[in-house]
Motif scaffolding. Structure first.
Motif: not given
Length: 190
Positions: A29, A40, A44, A48-49
């Motif tokens: 990220y 970053t 997110h 989120p991932n």
């Protein structure tokens, strides 16, 4: 809200360009944040991932392909011309010595989430289904010629273009892709 959509699209655009160059496992990220000019935490917020990002990338890419395939069908009834347009679509990444998102994600398949892996398979299935239909129609209408089934020919066609992308990237020579594409079309032309 509109700003969020624009940021999410910018993140996806940037991530796609990176993946097409170095693969899904070749970035973080932080790389995206640096290129986009955001923190970053903003990435997110939208994804989120990294698995969520990968799933969003492949869903968007498949939808873009499906829209392009519909456009090809609307623009011409000539199936050889439809195949030419498909070849040009796959040539897009070649000019930057990259490969399509599906090829790059498939090389990282063992580390992708189950949903992203399924998405890659769905992308390839959408490509193969469209190719099979175009090839079958083209042969029935006397526009194309080939031996065997349209299903097998679709697999050969897609694999050749994907391999052409890899060769062009490896040699940093787009003409390698072009030679493969020309060979595919000349073998099918009536």
């Amino acid at each position: 809200m509109n700003n969020n959509k624009n940021t999410a699209e910018l993140i996806l655009d940037t991530a796609q360009a990176i993946v097409q160059d170095v693969g899904f496992n070749g970035f973080s990220y932080a790389h995206i944040a640096e290129k986009v000019g955001i923190r970053t935490a903003s990435i997110h917020y939208h994804f989120p991932n990294k698995e969520d990002l990968g799933e969003a990338l492949i869903i968007r890419y498949r939808r873009q392909f499906e829209a392009m395939a519909e456009q090809f069908d609307a623009e011409t009834e000539n199936n050889l011309e439809r195949l030419r347009k498909f070849i040009l679509l796959y040539r897009g990444p070649v000019q930057d010595y990259c490969t399509c998102l599906g090829v790059m994600l498939s090389t990282d398949l063992s580390t992708l989430s189950g949903k992203a892996g399924e998405g890659v398979a769905e992308l390839f299935k959408a490509n193969l289904d469209w190719l099979e239909r175009v090839l079958d129609e083209g042969r029935r209408e006397g526009q194309l010629q080939f031996r065997g089934t349209a299903d097998v020919q679709a697999h050969l066609f897609l694999a050749a273009l994907q391999g052409g992308q890899l060769l062009a990237k490896s040699f940093r020579d787009a003409s390698r892709y072009d030679r493969i594409a020309e060979g595919l079309l000349s073998a099918l032309a009536v």
